[in-house]
Structure formats: structure tokens, C-alpha cells
Write an enzyme that holds these catalytic residues in place. Structure first.
Site, PDB file in Angstrom:
ATOM      1  N   ALA A  64      55.854  18.331  89.582  1.00 23.68           N
ATOM      2  CA  ALA A  64      57.028  18.465  88.729  1.00 23.68           C
ATOM      3  C   ALA A  64      57.291  19.938  88.441  1.00 23.68           C
ATOM      4  O   ALA A  64      56.454  20.800  88.699  1.00 23.68           O
ATOM      5  CB  ALA A  64      56.824  17.696  87.432  1.00 23.68           C
ATOM      6  N   GLY A 107      53.847  14.900  90.899  1.00 26.64           N
ATOM      7  CA  GLY A 107      55.025  14.120  91.260  1.00 26.64           C
ATOM      8  C   GLY A 107      55.237  14.038  92.750  1.00 26.64           C
ATOM      9  O   GLY A 107      55.813  13.074  93.256  1.00 26.64           O
ATOM     10  N   GLU A 110      53.069  11.231  93.868  1.00 29.49           N
ATOM     11  CA  GLU A 110      53.726   9.997  93.430  1.00 29.49           C
ATOM     12  C   GLU A 110      54.924   9.680  94.317  1.00 29.49           C
ATOM     13  O   GLU A 110      55.171   8.514  94.658  1.00 29.49           O
ATOM     14  CB  GLU A 110      54.150  10.133  91.969  1.00 29.49           C
ATOM     15  CG  GLU A 110      52.970  10.149  91.012  1.00 29.49           C
ATOM     16  CD  GLU A 110      53.352  10.499  89.588  1.00 29.49           C
ATOM     17  OE1 GLU A 110      52.866   9.837  88.665  1.00 29.49           O
ATOM     18  OE2 GLU A 110      54.141  11.457  89.390  1.00 29.49           O
ATOM     19  N   GLU A 130      47.727  16.494  86.861  1.00 28.07           N
ATOM     20  CA  GLU A 130      48.375  16.543  85.551  1.00 28.07           C
ATOM     21  C   GLU A 130      47.404  16.776  84.397  1.00 28.07           C
ATOM     22  O   GLU A 130      47.747  17.455  83.414  1.00 28.07           O
ATOM     23  CB  GLU A 130      49.160  15.247  85.293  1.00 28.07           C
ATOM     24  CG  GLU A 130      50.412  15.080  86.134  1.00 28.07           C
ATOM     25  CD  GLU A 130      50.153  14.414  87.475  1.00 28.07           C
ATOM     26  OE1 GLU A 130      51.119  14.009  88.131  1.00 28.07           O
ATOM     27  OE2 GLU A 130      48.967  14.288  87.872  1.00 28.07           O
TER      28      GLU A 130
END
Length: 256
Positions: A64, A107, A110, A130
Site C-alpha cells: 500500500a 497489498g 493480497e 504490515e
């Protein structure tokens, strides 16, 4: 230039390419919105039978956009409704092949796990770091990862934030294939073209039943499989496929 590019490299195949090289393809809100928009359109495009998702030859997506998140509050994050943007990818009825070179972190990992097939380069690495910045995954990193590799491997990745190399990802079940770095894009496209040549209704039913059955009991999942199997016998593609087999010719599937 757009942060997410859409290409049509061959009949039946669409290619979505992240295009933020200066930020290692970090998934900003804008990028997630563009991804959702493309997947929504392609999900309903009759001439698209398979989608390739890539970040390019150097990096897939390095997580992210931390600069955009650092000072946000809980309500601000809630109001972004990012789960709806991810849902556009998760609910895509067309098969998705992720072509992963370089980093697929946070992300980015993911995003790769939203695909149905992952082709990774030998130099690729996957991770959910994270925890190292005081948060946890929020787009499936605890759930899809556990379903892919099991509790103990997932806990190891999630609690340490350590990445895994492509060879280990393959062994764990987090990748479908590992190829040379310079062959990733070509291999992903070749797989997409092969899938695009298959009967579309059967392909979509396979994806739907496999995903729906993962969280159902075996008995319920077998029922879903049986009903979809029976349903396909009402398709023109089933008749064409079996007739072509008997006549020893290449079938022509129209998705009907």
C-alpha cells in the site's frame, strides 16, 4: 499516463498492468479505484475470456501507499470502502492469471492472491510486512494466505513480516509456477491464451464452484459441483467439444 493500463494482447485475453514504477506500483486509493473499474468492465465483456494481471518486469506491487495512510484515522479508512474495490476483483467471473516479477508485498501479495493462477519469476518474493508498521493485512492477507498455505506458514509470514522467495512460495502453495524472470510475462500470456481457447461456460463454472466450495462442507460442495456438471450438458459448447473429440478435430467454442 494512467496508473493502470489495459491492453488486449490476443483474442480473448485482456492484460491489466500496474504503472507506477516511481512508487514500485504501490496501491494508492486511485490505483485501487482504477483496478476495480477495469475488472468491472472486463467481467461483463463477452469477448474477454481470461485476464492477466501484472506490475511489469521489475516489480509486481510493493504494498500500500504508506505516505497516504500514515496520518489517517479509523473513520477515514472506513469511509474509503476499499473492500468494495477489492470485491470487483474477487468477484470477477473470468479466470485471472497474475504475472509476478520482483516484490509482491503487503497489498501487492493480497492482489496476487486475488488471482486464480500465479506465475512467479525466480527472483520474485511474497510477503505481508504490515506488522512491521504497526498494522495488519486488511484485504485478505490473513484469510486468503491461510487458505493457500495453511496456519503455520501463514503465521510465520504474518507475525514476522518476513518475505518468502518464489521457490518457497511454490512449495508452500502460494504460486502455481516459477519460471525465469524474463519468461514470466510470456508464460502468463500463454496460459491465458490456452484458457481463452477453452469453453467459456465450463471455465466460469469451474471457477465459481471451486471458490464457492472452499468454505462449504464437502457434501454441499459436491452438490454444487454435480449441479454445475449437469448444467453444462445443456450448452452448445458441450455438444461441440464432444463431437469434435469424436471427429478428431479442433473444437470451436462460442460460450453458449
Amino acid at each position: 499516463m494512467s496508473e493502470v493500463l489495459l491492453e488486449r494482447p490476443s483474442p480473448g485475453v485482456a492484460l491489466i498492468r500496474l504503472n507506477r514504477p516511481e512508487a514500485r506500483n504501490a496501491l494508492s486509493q486511485s490505483v485501487r479505484e482504477q483496478l476495480a473499474a477495469h475488472f468491472t468492465v472486463l467481467s461483463n465483456a463477452a469477448d474477454v475470456r481470461c485476464i492477466v494481471l501484472t506490475g511489469g518486469e521489475e516489480v509486481f506491487a510493493a504494498g500500500a501507499d504508506i505516505r497516504d495512510m500514515a496520518e489517517r484515522g479509523a473513520v477515514e479508512m472506513l469511509l474509503r470502502n476499499t473492500h468494495r474495490l477489492w470485491a470487483a476483483i474477487a468477484q470477477c467471473p473470468k479466470p485471472v492469471v497474475a504475472a509476478v516479477n520482483g516484490y509482491a508485498l503487503g497489498g501487492g501479495c493480497e492482489l496476487a492472491m486475488h488471482a486464480d493462477i500465479i506465475v512467479a519469476g525466480e527472483g520474485a518474493s511474497f510477503g505481508q510486512p504490515e506488522v512491521r508498521v504497526g498494522i495488519m493485512p486488511g484485504a485478505g492477507g490473513t484469510q486468503r494466505l491461510t487458505r493457500a498455505v495453511g496456519k503455520f506458514q501463514a503465521m510465520h509470514m504474518l507475525l514476522t513480516g518476513l518475505p518468502v522467495k518464489a521457490a518457497d512460495a511454490l512449495r508452500m502453495g502460494l504460486a502455481s509456477e516459477v519460471v525465469a524472470d524474463d519468461e514470466v510475462q510470456a508464460r502468463a500470456l500463454a496460459l491465458a491464451e490456452l484458457i481463452a481457447s477453452m469453453p467459456p461456460l465450463a471455465v466460469m463454472q469451474i471457477k465459481e464452484v471451486l471458490l464457492a466450495g472452499q468454505d462449504a462442507s464437502l457434501e454441499a460442495a459436491m452438490m454444487l459441483e454435480r449441479k454445475s456438471f449437469q448444467l453444462l450438458f445443456d450448452s452448445a459448447d458441450q455438444k461441440e467439444g464432444m463431437q469434435a473429440f469424436l471427429e478428431k478435430r479442433k473444437p470451436v467454442y462460442v460460450g453458449a
